[in-house]
Design an enzyme around this catalytic site. Sequence first.
Site, PDB file in Angstrom:
ATOM      1  N   ILE A  26      43.338  35.393  28.293  1.00  0.00           N
ATOM      2  CA  ILE A  26      43.227  36.792  27.864  1.00  0.00           C
ATOM      3  C   ILE A  26      44.571  37.360  27.401  1.00  0.00           C
ATOM      4  O   ILE A  26      44.602  38.279  26.597  1.00  0.00           O
ATOM      5  CB  ILE A  26      42.588  37.655  28.981  1.00  0.00           C
ATOM      6  CG1 ILE A  26      41.960  38.919  28.385  1.00  0.00           C
ATOM      7  CG2 ILE A  26      43.583  37.974  30.084  1.00  0.00           C
ATOM      8  CD1 ILE A  26      41.050  39.666  29.344  1.00  0.00           C
ATOM      9  N   ASP A  82      46.080  38.669  36.815  1.00  0.00           N
ATOM     10  CA  ASP A  82      47.078  39.727  37.030  1.00  0.00           C
ATOM     11  C   ASP A  82      48.490  39.159  36.851  1.00  0.00           C
ATOM     12  O   ASP A  82      49.325  39.716  36.119  1.00  0.00           O
ATOM     13  CB  ASP A  82      46.874  40.286  38.447  1.00  0.00           C
ATOM     14  CG  ASP A  82      47.591  41.603  38.701  1.00  0.00           C
ATOM     15  OD1 ASP A  82      48.128  42.189  37.754  1.00  0.00           O
ATOM     16  OD2 ASP A  82      47.576  42.049  39.873  1.00  0.00           O
TER      17      ASP A  82
HETATM   18  N1  AR6 Z   1      42.857  34.646  31.110  1.00  0.00           N
HETATM   19  C1  AR6 Z   1      41.550  34.824  31.406  1.00  0.00           C
HETATM   20  N2  AR6 Z   1      41.039  34.636  32.641  1.00  0.00           N
HETATM   21  C2  AR6 Z   1      41.902  34.248  33.616  1.00  0.00           C
HETATM   22  C3  AR6 Z   1      43.282  34.044  33.397  1.00  0.00           C
HETATM   23  C4  AR6 Z   1      43.757  34.259  32.073  1.00  0.00           C
HETATM   24  N3  AR6 Z   1      45.044  34.095  31.752  1.00  0.00           N
HETATM   25  N4  AR6 Z   1      43.862  33.664  34.573  1.00  0.00           N
HETATM   26  C5  AR6 Z   1      42.880  33.627  35.492  1.00  0.00           C
HETATM   27  N5  AR6 Z   1      41.692  33.951  34.923  1.00  0.00           N
HETATM   28  P1  AR6 Z   1      41.502  36.474  39.555  1.00  0.00           P
HETATM   29  P2  AR6 Z   1      40.063  38.549  41.067  1.00  0.00           P
HETATM   30  C6  AR6 Z   1      40.346  34.052  35.519  1.00  0.00           C
HETATM   31  O1  AR6 Z   1      41.776  35.710  40.793  1.00  0.00           O
HETATM   32  O2  AR6 Z   1      39.087  37.545  41.584  1.00  0.00           O
HETATM   33  C7  AR6 Z   1      45.187  38.747  41.879  1.00  0.00           C
HETATM   34  O3  AR6 Z   1      46.164  38.244  42.730  1.00  0.00           O
HETATM   35  C8  AR6 Z   1      40.072  33.326  36.809  1.00  0.00           C
HETATM   36  O4  AR6 Z   1      39.854  31.934  36.568  1.00  0.00           O
HETATM   37  O5  AR6 Z   1      42.591  36.617  38.551  1.00  0.00           O
HETATM   38  O6  AR6 Z   1      39.545  39.866  40.585  1.00  0.00           O
HETATM   39  C9  AR6 Z   1      45.163  40.278  41.857  1.00  0.00           C
HETATM   40  O7  AR6 Z   1      46.455  40.824  42.010  1.00  0.00           O
HETATM   41  C10 AR6 Z   1      38.814  34.036  37.281  1.00  0.00           C
HETATM   42  O8  AR6 Z   1      37.664  33.519  36.601  1.00  0.00           O
HETATM   43  O9  AR6 Z   1      40.995  37.993  39.867  1.00  0.00           O
HETATM   44  C11 AR6 Z   1      44.274  40.602  43.001  1.00  0.00           C
HETATM   45  O10 AR6 Z   1      44.977  40.569  44.215  1.00  0.00           O
HETATM   46  C12 AR6 Z   1      39.039  35.480  36.801  1.00  0.00           C
HETATM   47  O11 AR6 Z   1      40.112  35.409  35.847  1.00  0.00           O
HETATM   48  C13 AR6 Z   1      43.256  39.472  42.974  1.00  0.00           C
HETATM   49  O12 AR6 Z   1      43.915  38.362  42.367  1.00  0.00           O
HETATM   50  C14 AR6 Z   1      39.430  36.442  37.901  1.00  0.00           C
HETATM   51  O13 AR6 Z   1      40.239  35.784  38.863  1.00  0.00           O
HETATM   52  C15 AR6 Z   1      42.071  39.825  42.131  1.00  0.00           C
HETATM   53  O14 AR6 Z   1      41.107  38.801  42.246  1.00  0.00           O
END
Ligand code: AR6
Length: 177
Positions: A17, A40
């Site tokens: 993203i 994030d």
């Molecule tokens: N582009 C698109 N999707 C992504 C990317 C990227 N670069 N990187 C990861 N994903 P998560 P949550 C996907 O854990 O569950 C953080 O520490 C990933 O594979 O990012 O809402 C925050 O600070 C998954 O499918 O978010 C919070 O503490 C999706 O994004 C916590 O994690 C969401 O995974 C939030 O957890």
Amino acid sequence: MTRRTGAPRIEAVEGDITAQALDAIVNAANSSLLGGGGVDGAIHAAAGPALLAECREVRRTAYPQGLPVGAAVATAAGDLPARWVIHTVGPNRHAGQTDPALLAACFTSSLAEAARIGAASVAFPAVSAGVYGWDADEVAGIAVEAVRGAAHHEGLELVRFVLFGARTYAAFTRALS
Ligand code: AR6
């Protein structure tokens, strides 16, 4: 005032993203707004220190108790190709936050924030499908239903789900079909 208009195009792609050159990308943040892992961490790493500085300021001035689960707030996007980052906080299943309405609110709040800033194109990740422990198919179903049912603002042309990994991409493809 936001006027209800024709629905935007809604699509899913597999990818990173942070590379999306749309008006706004949504960040799956946490209530602190001060960064973390997952998407994030990737967004903050790619955006550079200006994003963290603005997040600190938003936290201090608007959300001293932290951004509530299901709410959303926009900032500038630092060095990212997008113009804005819309930060939302998904429900954390590991903390007992299992209400689908909380997750749906992330998508509708983010689109309301997109309306406020005038973003015509918005990219969403699979909010809560990573660290926060929700099943990708459940997230996909809730996300697609919420976006389809949202009050789309005048000028919103495109909503793109940008998914990391084939499994999550397939879940969103199924939900959209
Ligand atoms: N582009 C698109 N999707 C992504 C990317 C990227 N670069 N990187 C990861 N994903 P998560 P949550 C996907 O854990 O569950 C953080 O520490 C990933 O594979 O990012 O809402 C925050 O600070 C998954 O499918 O978010 C919070 O503490 C999706 O994004 C916590 O994690 C969401 O995974 C939030 O957890």
